[in-house]
Each structure stands twice: as structure tokens, then as C-alpha cells.
Design an enzyme around this catalytic site. Structure first.
Site, PDB file in Angstrom:
ATOM      1  N   ASN A   9      -4.775  -4.285   3.535  1.00 43.98           N
ATOM      2  CA  ASN A   9      -4.332  -4.757   2.215  1.00 43.98           C
ATOM      3  C   ASN A   9      -3.611  -6.091   2.414  1.00 43.98           C
ATOM      4  OD1 ASN A   9      -3.159  -5.176  -0.272  1.00 43.98           O
ATOM      5  ND2 ASN A   9      -1.615  -3.566  -0.029  1.00 43.98           N
ATOM      6  N   LYS A  11      -2.404  -8.058   0.161  1.00 39.24           N
ATOM      7  CA  LYS A  11      -1.398  -8.358  -0.871  1.00 39.24           C
ATOM      8  C   LYS A  11      -1.593  -9.800  -1.357  1.00 39.24           C
ATOM      9  CE  LYS A  11       1.573  -5.210   1.583  1.00 39.24           C
ATOM     10  NZ  LYS A  11       2.844  -4.538   1.601  1.00 39.24           N
ATOM     11  N   HIS A  95      -0.776   1.303  -5.756  1.00 33.88           N
ATOM     12  CA  HIS A  95       0.025   0.885  -4.591  1.00 33.88           C
ATOM     13  C   HIS A  95       1.498   0.863  -5.007  1.00 33.88           C
ATOM     14  CE1 HIS A  95       1.787  -1.662  -1.505  1.00 33.88           C
ATOM     15  NE2 HIS A  95       0.772  -1.297  -0.735  1.00 33.88           N
ATOM     16  N   GLU A  97       3.801  -1.183  -4.633  1.00 35.41           N
ATOM     17  CA  GLU A  97       4.270  -2.450  -5.229  1.00 35.41           C
ATOM     18  C   GLU A  97       3.820  -2.552  -6.690  1.00 35.41           C
ATOM     19  OE1 GLU A  97       2.752  -4.930  -2.096  1.00 35.41           O
ATOM     20  OE2 GLU A  97       4.213  -4.005  -0.766  1.00 35.41           O
ATOM     21  N   GLU A 165       1.523   6.610   1.628  1.00 39.17           N
ATOM     22  CA  GLU A 165       2.316   5.466   2.079  1.00 39.17           C
ATOM     23  C   GLU A 165       3.776   5.697   1.687  1.00 39.17           C
ATOM     24  OE1 GLU A 165      -0.144   1.733   2.624  1.00 39.17           O
ATOM     25  OE2 GLU A 165       0.296   1.806   0.499  1.00 39.17           O
ATOM     26  N   GLY A 171       6.079  -2.429   4.875  1.00 35.41           N
ATOM     27  CA  GLY A 171       6.586  -3.784   5.113  1.00 35.41           C
ATOM     28  C   GLY A 171       7.979  -3.830   5.695  1.00 35.41           C
ATOM     29  N   SER A 207       3.737   0.174   7.938  1.00 36.47           N
ATOM     30  CA  SER A 207       4.075  -0.482   9.210  1.00 36.47           C
ATOM     31  C   SER A 207       3.182  -0.046  10.377  1.00 36.47           C
ATOM     32  CB  SER A 207       5.557  -0.282   9.538  1.00 36.47           C
ATOM     33  OG  SER A 207       6.353  -0.876   8.527  1.00 36.47           O
TER      34      SER A 207
HETATM   35  C1  PEP Z   1       0.680  -1.702   2.518  1.00 37.36           C
HETATM   36  O1  PEP Z   1       0.806  -2.764   1.940  1.00 37.36           O
HETATM   37  O2  PEP Z   1      -0.029  -0.832   1.988  1.00 37.36           O
HETATM   38  C2  PEP Z   1       1.345  -1.483   3.803  1.00 37.36           C
HETATM   39  C3  PEP Z   1       1.260  -0.312   4.367  1.00 37.36           C
HETATM   40  O3  PEP Z   1       2.019  -2.559   4.353  1.00 37.36           O
HETATM   41  P1  PEP Z   1       2.616  -2.686   5.872  1.00 37.36           P
HETATM   42  O4  PEP Z   1       1.523  -2.219   6.801  1.00 37.36           O
HETATM   43  O5  PEP Z   1       2.943  -4.109   6.029  1.00 37.36           O
HETATM   44  O6  PEP Z   1       3.793  -1.761   5.942  1.00 37.36           O
END
Ligand code: PEP
Length: 243
Positions: A9, A11, A95, A97, A165, A171, A207
Site C-alpha cells: 500500500n 498511500k 484502511h 487511515e 492491521e 507506520g 510495520s
Molecule cells: C499499511 O499502510 O497498511 C501499513 C501496514 O503500513 P506500514 O507497513 O508502514 O506499517
């Protein structure tokens, strides 16, 4: 055998020129693996670049979001039909966000899944608890509600993917422990089997990187990854994919 799904992803990162350079560098080294799929979610503006660069590739791509109507007076929105027209096969839905920054509700996710499935695209529904929900021991209740409401309009005869998630791990560099992940993935797996009589692929996101991916991949019921930061670099994506 079900394939392990490695999904990135991006973003709001990379211009279409940067996306083009990334794909050139990725495709120079990428070799398909029978047991793995590779899927990327760039910005809407880079989707035509993906369509040309990946015309002969096994790599699939999709939208990070969509609206639930297919056309009309919805300024600023992008429809499932528009995604399909640029060769997208998948779309992220809900998601964290989108939920926290843009107020997306479980009802919105349900409508988006319905619209995507009707258009022939595969939705990837993201669920997960915040740090305070985990501290208050409401993780499984929060996820159950996101699933019940988010999947309320789904057609289980069509492709559908889930992504767990934990919001506090996205992040932040904080990775859930193997036991945290196993517990939630097992819960989601059993919930879908009992309620919908179906086994859906469940991705883990939060992460994931080139160093921790092998350990996380071994966790029971982890059928793939949804990767943010570490998917922006072709070398780390290649390592996670296993190429
Ligand atoms: C994400 O944006 O879905 C995500 C898991 O980001 P990151 O891997 O940077 O934590």
C-alpha cells in the site's frame, strides 16, 4: 494450495514518474513464484502507468479506495468501473487511515465491497483495533463488529480478502507479537467459517519489513501481508516477496 499474497500500500507516496522508475527497477529482478502473488496499491494517478508497465507481468494492482456508486455527481470520487478500466483487479476498503482521517464507517465499507464485487474487483477489507481498544481488552469485539457490519452486503461466492492491521502497528515500527497476530487471525478465520461458512485469505499489516517478514509469515492463519513503508523500496519489496 492457496497462494501467499504480498501486497503493498503506497498511500500518498510516489508521483507517476517515480512509480514508473520503481516498476522498471522491480521488473528487472522480479521472478514469479508459483506459491506467491504480488499486488500493489499506488495512487490513483499512477494506475495508468501501472497498466502500461505491467501489461505483460503477473503483478496485479488496485485502488487504495473507491466510491460505492459507479457514476454521477460525486466530486472528487473514483468508481469501481473507473478502476477496472485501468486494469485494476483489487481495491482496499476501510484502511485505518480512511476510517480515522476521513470518517469512513463500517456501513461505507459494506457498500464499497458490494459495488466492487458487482464490478468484478476483489475488495481487501482492512480491520483492526486502536491501542486503547487493545488496552481495554476490546480487540476481538471491535474486529467482530467491523466484520459483521463491513461484510453485511458481501457476496461470498465472489473473491474477497481480509487484512488484519492493528492501528497502533501501522507506520509506527511497532510490530504485533506472533501471539497477538495468531490470536486475532485465528479469531477471524473461525468467525468467517462459522458465520459465513467460508475461509477467506487474511493478510497481516503493521510495520512488516524485510527483516521481520519470515518470522511473521510462519504465524498460523497468516495468508499474506499488507505492507506500507517497506513496499516503497523495490529491494525490500523483492526481499519480502522472496525474489
Ligand atoms: C499499511 O499502510 O497498511 C501499513 C501496514 O503500513 P506500514 O507497513 O508502514 O506499517
Amino acid at each position: 494450495m492457496k497462494k501467499f499474497i504480498v501486497a503493498g500500500n503506497w498511500k500518498m507516496n510516489k508521483t507517476s514518474q517515480e512509480a514508473d522508475a520503481f516498476l522498471k527497477s522491480l521488473l528487472e529482478k522480479l521472478k514469479p513464484k508459483a506459491a506467491r502473488e504480488l499486488l500493489l496499491f499506488p495512487s490513483f494517478l499512477s494506475l495508468p502507468t501501472f497498466q502500461s508497465a505491467l501489461a505483460k507481468s503477473f503483478v496485479q494492482y488496485g485502488g487504495q479506495n473507491c466510491y460505492f456508486a459507479n457514476m454521477g455527481a460525486f466530486t472528487g470520487e473514483v468508481s469501481p468501473t473507473m478502476l477496472k478500466a485501468v486494469g485494476a483487479t483489487h481495491c482496499l476498503v476501510g484502511h485505518s487511515e480512511r476510517r480515522t482521517l476521513f470518517g469512513e464507517t463500517n456501513l461505507d465499507t459494506a457498500k464499497k465491497i458490494q459495488a466492487l464485487q458487482e464490478t468484478g474487483l476483489t475488495p481487501v477489507l482492512c480491520v483492526g483495533e486502536t491501542e486503547s481498544e487493545r488496552t481495554n481488552n476490546t480487540t476481538l469485539a471491535v474486529i467482530e463488529k467491523q466484520l459483521i457490519e463491513g461484510l453485511s452486503q458481501s457476496d461470498f461466492s465472489k473473491p474477497l480478502i481480509l487484512a488484519y492491521e492493528p492501528v497502533w502497528a501501522i507506520g509506527t515500527g511497532k510490530v504485533a507479537t506472533a501471539e497477538n497476530i495468531r490470536e486475532v487471525h485465528a479469531f477471524i478465520h473461525q468467525f468467517c467459517e462459522q458465520k459465513y461458512k467460508i475461509q477467506l485469505p487474511i493478510l497481516y499489516g503493521g510495520s512488516v519489513n524485510a527483516k521481520n517478514c519470515r518470522e511473521l509469515e510462519a504465524v498460523e492463519y497468516v495468508n499474506g501481508f499488507l505492507i506500507g513503508g517497506a513496499s516503497l523500496d523495490p529491494e525490500s519489496l523483492l526481499t519480502i516477496y522472496g525474489g
